[in-house]
Scaffold this motif. Structure first.
Motif, PDB file in Angstrom:
ATOM      1  N   THR A   1       0.834  -1.206   0.000  1.00  0.00           N
ATOM      2  CA  THR A   1       0.000   0.000   0.000  1.00  0.00           C
ATOM      3  C   THR A   1       0.865   1.250   0.000  1.00  0.00           C
ATOM      4  OG1 THR A   1      -1.763  -1.189   1.153  1.00  0.00           O
ATOM      5  CG2 THR A   1      -1.841   1.228   1.227  1.00  0.00           C
ATOM      6  N   TYR A   2       1.914   1.245   0.818  1.00  0.00           N
ATOM      7  CA  TYR A   2       2.802   2.406   0.874  1.00  0.00           C
ATOM      8  C   TYR A   2       3.523   2.592  -0.462  1.00  0.00           C
ATOM      9  CZ  TYR A   2       6.164   5.753   2.764  1.00  0.00           C
ATOM     10  OH  TYR A   2       6.919   6.882   3.006  1.00  0.00           O
ATOM     11  N   GLN A   3       3.999   1.505  -1.065  1.00  0.00           N
ATOM     12  CA  GLN A   3       4.636   1.611  -2.366  1.00  0.00           C
ATOM     13  C   GLN A   3       3.653   2.177  -3.401  1.00  0.00           C
ATOM     14  OE1 GLN A   3       5.929  -2.569  -2.290  1.00  0.00           O
ATOM     15  NE2 GLN A   3       7.990  -1.844  -2.816  1.00  0.00           N
ATOM     16  N   GLY A   4       2.390   1.774  -3.308  1.00  0.00           N
ATOM     17  CA  GLY A   4       1.368   2.309  -4.205  1.00  0.00           C
ATOM     18  C   GLY A   4       1.166   3.796  -4.018  1.00  0.00           C
ATOM     19  N   LEU A   5       1.205   4.259  -2.770  1.00  0.00           N
ATOM     20  CA  LEU A   5       1.067   5.696  -2.509  1.00  0.00           C
ATOM     21  C   LEU A   5       2.224   6.490  -3.112  1.00  0.00           C
ATOM     22  CD1 LEU A   5      -0.211   5.821   1.179  1.00  0.00           C
ATOM     23  CD2 LEU A   5      -1.481   6.377  -0.909  1.00  0.00           C
ATOM     24  N   ILE A   6       3.415   5.918  -3.085  1.00  0.00           N
ATOM     25  CA  ILE A   6       4.574   6.587  -3.692  1.00  0.00           C
ATOM     26  C   ILE A   6       4.339   6.747  -5.197  1.00  0.00           C
ATOM     27  CG2 ILE A   6       7.057   6.413  -4.173  1.00  0.00           C
ATOM     28  CD1 ILE A   6       6.314   7.015  -1.181  1.00  0.00           C
ATOM     29  N   ARG A   7       3.815   5.701  -5.840  1.00  0.00           N
ATOM     30  CA  ARG A   7       3.533   5.776  -7.281  1.00  0.00           C
ATOM     31  C   ARG A   7       2.413   6.780  -7.574  1.00  0.00           C
ATOM     32  NH1 ARG A   7       4.716   0.344  -6.617  1.00  0.00           N
ATOM     33  NH2 ARG A   7       2.539  -0.265  -6.398  1.00  0.00           N
ATOM     34  N   ILE A   8       1.384   6.817  -6.743  1.00  0.00           N
ATOM     35  CA  ILE A   8       0.287   7.778  -6.934  1.00  0.00           C
ATOM     36  C   ILE A   8       0.821   9.201  -6.808  1.00  0.00           C
ATOM     37  CG2 ILE A   8      -1.810   8.702  -5.851  1.00  0.00           C
ATOM     38  CD1 ILE A   8      -2.544   5.742  -5.205  1.00  0.00           C
ATOM     39  N   LEU A   9       1.630   9.447  -5.793  1.00  0.00           N
ATOM     40  CA  LEU A   9       2.208  10.775  -5.611  1.00  0.00           C
ATOM     41  C   LEU A   9       3.029  11.177  -6.835  1.00  0.00           C
ATOM     42  CD1 LEU A   9       2.767  13.271  -3.851  1.00  0.00           C
ATOM     43  CD2 LEU A   9       4.699  12.019  -2.867  1.00  0.00           C
ATOM     44  N   ALA A  10       3.833  10.266  -7.352  1.00  0.00           N
ATOM     45  CA  ALA A  10       4.642  10.569  -8.537  1.00  0.00           C
ATOM     46  C   ALA A  10       3.752  10.913  -9.728  1.00  0.00           C
ATOM     47  CB  ALA A  10       5.549   9.389  -8.877  1.00  0.00           C
ATOM     48  N   GLY A  11       2.631  10.208  -9.865  1.00  0.00           N
ATOM     49  CA  GLY A  11       1.709  10.470 -10.957  1.00  0.00           C
ATOM     50  C   GLY A  11       0.976  11.794 -10.837  1.00  0.00           C
ATOM     51  N   MET A  12       0.952  12.347  -9.643  1.00  0.00           N
ATOM     52  CA  MET A  12       0.288  13.633  -9.408  1.00  0.00           C
ATOM     53  C   MET A  12       1.234  14.809  -9.641  1.00  0.00           C
ATOM     54  SD  MET A  12      -1.897  12.580  -6.022  1.00  0.00           S
ATOM     55  CE  MET A  12      -2.516  14.205  -5.752  1.00  0.00           C
ATOM     56  N   CYS A  13       2.509  14.516  -9.866  1.00  0.00           N
ATOM     57  CA  CYS A  13       3.512  15.569 -10.041  1.00  0.00           C
ATOM     58  C   CYS A  13       3.865  15.745 -11.514  1.00  0.00           C
ATOM     59  CB  CYS A  13       4.772  15.234  -9.243  1.00  0.00           C
ATOM     60  SG  CYS A  13       4.508  15.213  -7.462  1.00  0.00           S
ATOM     61  N   ALA A  14       3.942  16.999 -11.939  1.00  0.00           N
ATOM     62  CA  ALA A  14       4.313  17.311 -13.320  1.00  0.00           C
ATOM     63  C   ALA A  14       5.788  17.009 -13.561  1.00  0.00           C
ATOM     64  CB  ALA A  14       4.002  18.771 -13.631  1.00  0.00           C
ATOM     65  N   GLN A  15       6.572  17.087 -12.520  1.00  0.00           N
ATOM     66  CA  GLN A  15       7.994  16.740 -12.560  1.00  0.00           C
ATOM     67  C   GLN A  15       8.313  16.093 -11.219  1.00  0.00           C
ATOM     68  OE1 GLN A  15       9.244  20.740 -13.284  1.00  0.00           O
ATOM     69  NE2 GLN A  15       9.627  21.163 -11.147  1.00  0.00           N
ATOM     70  N   PRO A  16       9.406  15.357 -11.119  1.00  0.00           N
ATOM     71  CA  PRO A  16       9.688  14.657  -9.862  1.00  0.00           C
ATOM     72  C   PRO A  16       9.721  15.599  -8.654  1.00  0.00           C
ATOM     73  CG  PRO A  16      11.149  13.901 -11.579  1.00  0.00           C
ATOM     74  CD  PRO A  16      10.410  15.084 -12.138  1.00  0.00           C
ATOM     75  N   LEU A  17       9.183  15.128  -7.552  1.00  0.00           N
ATOM     76  CA  LEU A  17       9.205  15.865  -6.301  1.00  0.00           C
ATOM     77  C   LEU A  17      10.641  15.886  -5.793  1.00  0.00           C
ATOM     78  CD1 LEU A  17       7.070  17.157  -4.455  1.00  0.00           C
ATOM     79  CD2 LEU A  17       6.978  15.007  -3.205  1.00  0.00           C
ATOM     80  N   ALA A  18      11.167  17.071  -5.510  1.00  0.00           N
ATOM     81  CA  ALA A  18      12.544  17.215  -5.050  1.00  0.00           C
ATOM     82  C   ALA A  18      12.574  17.348  -3.531  1.00  0.00           C
ATOM     83  CB  ALA A  18      13.184  18.437  -5.698  1.00  0.00           C
ATOM     84  N   PHE A  19      13.355  16.515  -2.884  1.00  0.00           N
ATOM     85  CA  PHE A  19      13.513  16.564  -1.434  1.00  0.00           C
ATOM     86  C   PHE A  19      14.828  17.237  -1.084  1.00  0.00           C
ATOM     87  CE2 PHE A  19      10.452  13.177  -1.816  1.00  0.00           C
ATOM     88  CZ  PHE A  19       9.636  13.358  -0.714  1.00  0.00           C
ATOM     89  N   THR A  20      14.792  18.042  -0.044  1.00  0.00           N
ATOM     90  CA  THR A  20      15.992  18.607   0.545  1.00  0.00           C
ATOM     91  C   THR A  20      16.073  18.080   1.969  1.00  0.00           C
ATOM     92  OG1 THR A  20      15.798  20.616  -0.791  1.00  0.00           O
ATOM     93  CG2 THR A  20      17.208  20.733   1.175  1.00  0.00           C
ATOM     94  N   ILE A  21      17.163  17.424   2.287  1.00  0.00           N
ATOM     95  CA  ILE A  21      17.364  16.891   3.634  1.00  0.00           C
ATOM     96  C   ILE A  21      18.093  17.951   4.449  1.00  0.00           C
ATOM     97  CG2 ILE A  21      18.462  15.080   4.997  1.00  0.00           C
ATOM     98  CD1 ILE A  21      18.290  13.299   2.454  1.00  0.00           C
ATOM     99  N   GLN A  22      17.446  18.423   5.514  1.00  0.00           N
ATOM    100  CA  GLN A  22      18.096  19.386   6.404  1.00  0.00           C
ATOM    101  C   GLN A  22      19.037  18.699   7.387  1.00  0.00           C
ATOM    102  OE1 GLN A  22      14.706  20.121   5.618  1.00  0.00           O
ATOM    103  NE2 GLN A  22      15.518  21.730   4.326  1.00  0.00           N
ATOM    104  N   SER A  23      18.613  17.527   7.880  1.00  0.00           N
ATOM    105  CA  SER A  23      19.483  16.806   8.811  1.00  0.00           C
ATOM    106  C   SER A  23      19.137  15.330   8.822  1.00  0.00           C
ATOM    107  CB  SER A  23      19.370  17.369  10.232  1.00  0.00           C
ATOM    108  OG  SER A  23      18.128  17.031  10.807  1.00  0.00           O
TER     109      SER A  23
END
Length: 146
Positions: A44-66
């Motif tokens: 289910t969690y892996q599916g949510l990752i794919r759904i989120l990617a499909g909702m983005c026009a370009q890949p979601l960029a993460f910035t790790i602060q710490s």
């Protein structure tokens, strides 16, 4: 060991950015918890990752602060930025808690600003569902391709 665990957390963010959380990063019994969904199994969690990617026009960029690693845990403070398929900007703030076993992610707790999800992602999900329903053939009617 703590540096290897931090590298695994970094690999998680790279995978989510790519829109796919591969089995190779996860234990077979991996579980997740999110602010808005509660406890989820691995598929289910892996599916949510794919759904989120499909909702983005370009890949979601993460910035790790710490990243903080101790024993079998890594805690990450992070932000995300992206643009959704409807043209709206999307960004959120997170605290992730990763539990690691045998060099893989065994548990992921994803704490984030639920108001941003409610304002940006939930309406888009509904819009995409509605559009898909409009494009689907009527019940009982089979589509043919000649």
């Amino acid at each position: 060991m703590s540096e290897a665990n931090k590298d695994l957390a970094r690999a998680y963010f790279a995978a989510v950015t790519a829109g796919e959380l591969p089995d190779s990063l996860l234990t077979p019994d991996m579980t997740a918890w999110t602010t808005t969904q509660g406890v989820l199994d691995r598929a289910t969690y892996q599916g949510l990752i794919r759904i989120l990617a499909g909702m983005c026009a370009q890949p979601l960029a993460f910035t790790i602060q710490s990243l903080t690693a101790e024993d079998d845990r890594v805690v990450a403070e992070a932000t995300s930025e992206g643009v959704l398929v409807n043209g709206e900007p999307y960004g959120n703030t997170y605290i992730f808690v990763f539990r690691i076993r045998d060099g893989r992610l065994a548990a992921i707790a994803e704490h984030f600003n639920a108001l941003v999800v409610q304002d940006k992602l939930i309406p888009l999900m509904q819009q995409l569902r509605d559009n898909a329903a409009k494009d689907a053939p009527p019940q009982g009617e089979l589509s043919r391709s000649d």
